[in-house]
Design a protein around this motif. Sequence first.
Motif, PDB file in Angstrom:
ATOM      1  N   TRP A  76      16.896 -27.249   9.553  1.00 23.81           N
ATOM      2  CA  TRP A  76      15.694 -26.650   8.970  1.00 23.81           C
ATOM      3  C   TRP A  76      15.279 -25.392   9.735  1.00 23.81           C
ATOM      4  CZ3 TRP A  76      10.101 -28.698   9.745  1.00 23.81           C
ATOM      5  CH2 TRP A  76       9.219 -28.020   8.882  1.00 23.81           C
ATOM      6  N   VAL A  77      15.317 -25.459  11.062  1.00 21.35           N
ATOM      7  CA  VAL A  77      14.927 -24.301  11.869  1.00 21.35           C
ATOM      8  C   VAL A  77      15.818 -23.101  11.537  1.00 21.35           C
ATOM      9  CG1 VAL A  77      14.732 -23.371  14.210  1.00 21.35           C
ATOM     10  CG2 VAL A  77      13.998 -25.721  13.736  1.00 21.35           C
ATOM     11  N   ALA A  78      17.129 -23.324  11.508  1.00 23.24           N
ATOM     12  CA  ALA A  78      18.063 -22.232  11.246  1.00 23.24           C
ATOM     13  C   ALA A  78      17.977 -21.747   9.800  1.00 23.24           C
ATOM     14  CB  ALA A  78      19.489 -22.672  11.570  1.00 23.24           C
ATOM     15  N   ALA A  79      17.914 -22.698   8.851  1.00 26.85           N
ATOM     16  CA  ALA A  79      17.916 -22.325   7.432  1.00 26.85           C
ATOM     17  C   ALA A  79      16.635 -21.593   7.053  1.00 26.85           C
ATOM     18  CB  ALA A  79      18.085 -23.570   6.575  1.00 26.85           C
ATOM     19  N   SER A  80      15.489 -22.019   7.570  1.00 25.50           N
ATOM     20  CA  SER A  80      14.223 -21.367   7.222  1.00 25.50           C
ATOM     21  C   SER A  80      14.185 -19.939   7.757  1.00 25.50           C
ATOM     22  CB  SER A  80      13.033 -22.174   7.755  1.00 25.50           C
ATOM     23  OG  SER A  80      13.094 -22.308   9.163  1.00 25.50           O
ATOM     24  N   ALA A  81      14.759 -19.731   8.946  1.00 23.87           N
ATOM     25  CA  ALA A  81      14.829 -18.375   9.503  1.00 23.87           C
ATOM     26  C   ALA A  81      15.729 -17.491   8.648  1.00 23.87           C
ATOM     27  CB  ALA A  81      15.331 -18.422  10.939  1.00 23.87           C
TER      28      ALA A  81
ATOM     29  N   VAL B  44       7.841 -23.606  14.177  1.00 22.17           N
ATOM     30  CA  VAL B  44       8.570 -22.355  13.946  1.00 22.17           C
ATOM     31  C   VAL B  44       9.194 -22.349  12.552  1.00 22.17           C
ATOM     32  CG1 VAL B  44      10.520 -20.944  14.705  1.00 22.17           C
ATOM     33  CG2 VAL B  44       8.991 -21.956  16.398  1.00 22.17           C
ATOM     34  N   ALA B  45       9.766 -23.471  12.141  1.00 20.74           N
ATOM     35  CA  ALA B  45      10.379 -23.551  10.810  1.00 20.74           C
ATOM     36  C   ALA B  45       9.316 -23.444   9.717  1.00 20.74           C
ATOM     37  CB  ALA B  45      11.155 -24.858  10.669  1.00 20.74           C
ATOM     38  N   SER B  46       8.200 -24.142   9.890  1.00 27.64           N
ATOM     39  CA  SER B  46       7.115 -24.094   8.921  1.00 27.64           C
ATOM     40  C   SER B  46       6.539 -22.686   8.831  1.00 27.64           C
ATOM     41  CB  SER B  46       6.030 -25.093   9.318  1.00 27.64           C
ATOM     42  OG  SER B  46       4.960 -25.077   8.405  1.00 27.64           O
ATOM     43  N   ASN B  47       6.475 -21.997   9.970  1.00 24.62           N
ATOM     44  CA  ASN B  47       5.985 -20.618   9.989  1.00 24.62           C
ATOM     45  C   ASN B  47       6.882 -19.706   9.162  1.00 24.62           C
ATOM     46  OD1 ASN B  47       6.548 -17.840  11.669  1.00 24.62           O
ATOM     47  ND2 ASN B  47       4.364 -18.257  11.459  1.00 24.62           N
ATOM     48  N   ALA B  48       8.194 -19.892   9.265  1.00 24.68           N
ATOM     49  CA  ALA B  48       9.116 -19.074   8.472  1.00 24.68           C
ATOM     50  C   ALA B  48       8.853 -19.269   6.984  1.00 24.68           C
ATOM     51  CB  ALA B  48      10.562 -19.425   8.809  1.00 24.68           C
ATOM     52  N   GLU B  49       8.657 -20.508   6.567  1.00 21.67           N
ATOM     53  CA  GLU B  49       8.375 -20.774   5.155  1.00 21.67           C
ATOM     54  C   GLU B  49       7.037 -20.175   4.743  1.00 21.67           C
ATOM     55  OE1 GLU B  49      10.936 -24.913   4.643  1.00 21.67           O
ATOM     56  OE2 GLU B  49       8.747 -25.016   4.790  1.00 21.67           O
ATOM     57  N   ALA B  50       6.040 -20.261   5.632  1.00 24.30           N
ATOM     58  CA  ALA B  50       4.713 -19.724   5.315  1.00 24.30           C
ATOM     59  C   ALA B  50       4.749 -18.201   5.184  1.00 24.30           C
ATOM     60  CB  ALA B  50       3.721 -20.141   6.398  1.00 24.30           C
ATOM     61  N   LEU B  51       5.471 -17.535   6.064  1.00 25.40           N
ATOM     62  CA  LEU B  51       5.594 -16.084   5.957  1.00 25.40           C
ATOM     63  C   LEU B  51       6.371 -15.699   4.706  1.00 25.40           C
ATOM     64  CD1 LEU B  51       6.250 -15.095   9.680  1.00 25.40           C
ATOM     65  CD2 LEU B  51       4.145 -14.807   8.366  1.00 25.40           C
TER      66      LEU B  51
ATOM     67  N   ALA C 272       2.190 -30.466   8.127  1.00 27.24           N
ATOM     68  CA  ALA C 272       3.568 -29.996   7.982  1.00 27.24           C
ATOM     69  C   ALA C 272       4.302 -30.034   9.317  1.00 27.24           C
ATOM     70  CB  ALA C 272       3.579 -28.587   7.412  1.00 27.24           C
ATOM     71  N   ILE C 273       3.595 -29.715  10.388  1.00 31.18           N
ATOM     72  CA  ILE C 273       4.210 -29.755  11.717  1.00 31.18           C
ATOM     73  C   ILE C 273       4.480 -31.197  12.124  1.00 31.18           C
ATOM     74  CG2 ILE C 273       3.805 -29.283  14.165  1.00 31.18           C
ATOM     75  CD1 ILE C 273       2.153 -26.820  13.228  1.00 31.18           C
ATOM     76  N   GLU C 274       3.505 -32.070  11.900  1.00 28.83           N
ATOM     77  CA  GLU C 274       3.653 -33.470  12.316  1.00 28.83           C
ATOM     78  C   GLU C 274       4.789 -34.151  11.559  1.00 28.83           C
ATOM     79  OE1 GLU C 274       3.112 -36.325  14.863  1.00 28.83           O
ATOM     80  OE2 GLU C 274       1.801 -34.563  14.897  1.00 28.83           O
ATOM     81  N   SER C 275       4.831 -33.945  10.255  1.00 26.22           N
ATOM     82  CA  SER C 275       5.904 -34.574   9.476  1.00 26.22           C
ATOM     83  C   SER C 275       7.240 -33.895   9.756  1.00 26.22           C
ATOM     84  CB  SER C 275       5.583 -34.509   7.982  1.00 26.22           C
ATOM     85  OG  SER C 275       5.505 -33.169   7.522  1.00 26.22           O
ATOM     86  N   GLY C 276       7.224 -32.587   9.940  1.00 28.34           N
ATOM     87  CA  GLY C 276       8.455 -31.858  10.210  1.00 28.34           C
ATOM     88  C   GLY C 276       9.100 -32.257  11.519  1.00 28.34           C
ATOM     89  N   ALA C 277       8.277 -32.647  12.502  1.00 27.44           N
ATOM     90  CA  ALA C 277       8.813 -33.014  13.810  1.00 27.44           C
ATOM     91  C   ALA C 277       9.737 -34.223  13.737  1.00 27.44           C
ATOM     92  CB  ALA C 277       7.672 -33.289  14.787  1.00 27.44           C
TER      93      ALA C 277
END
Length: 225
Positions: free
Chosen positions: A93-98, A48-55, A80-85
């Motif tokens: 990261w989840v909150a800040a990326s959103a 979800v966090a990586s998706n926010a950055e990608a969008l 990105a998902i594997e390392s981000g986990a």
Amino acid sequence: MTPAPDPRTWADAGTGLLLAGLDTLSDAELDQPCALAGWTRRHLLAHVASNAEALGRLLSWARTGVETPMYGSPGERAAAIESGASRPDLRRWVAASAAELAEAADAMPATAWAAEVVTAQGRTVAAGETSWMRARETCVHAVDLGTGTTFDDLPEGFLAVLVDDIAAWRSARPGPAIRLITPHTGHEITGDGTPVPVDLPLATAAAWLAGRHREAGLPTLPHWL
């Protein structure tokens, strides 16, 4: 006629549900599986966090005209998902990326929303579609996190559009033919065989089409996204 809600409203609602659920989880519970096969809750949150950055990169593309894809490759996305986990600051990261994605959307010139960008699936869309993409991401994954949020907790308008979206997606791919009726929508999903009539509440229909609801007697659907 009441205007349709901005998908950004739904994205914000999904973000709120996701973050509220995250706040209830201990670090040990983040290591446990989520509703998506093969992923822990940490993987889901990193996605979800990586998706926010990608969008956000797509919004930059639309705003500046400089091509910035969501991901360099499918492998880069998975990495990105594997390392981000395993990030120690995963919650932040989840909150800040959103928040950063919301700020980027606020800064978009009105004309930039019509600019064409390319999604990770290779679809060329107007930048305005990113708001719906984010709404779908946050709302559905707020359920997948497994903290008690269900499709019944999602905005009704979002559910109606989600049913439209998935029904169209399924009609373009192999699967059973279905005549789906909800209190708010009706769909003929093209496919194999005689259409099977299915009558469900809106939230249940959305969950079923998205592969998040299984009940004896309902047709088995191929995997969605």
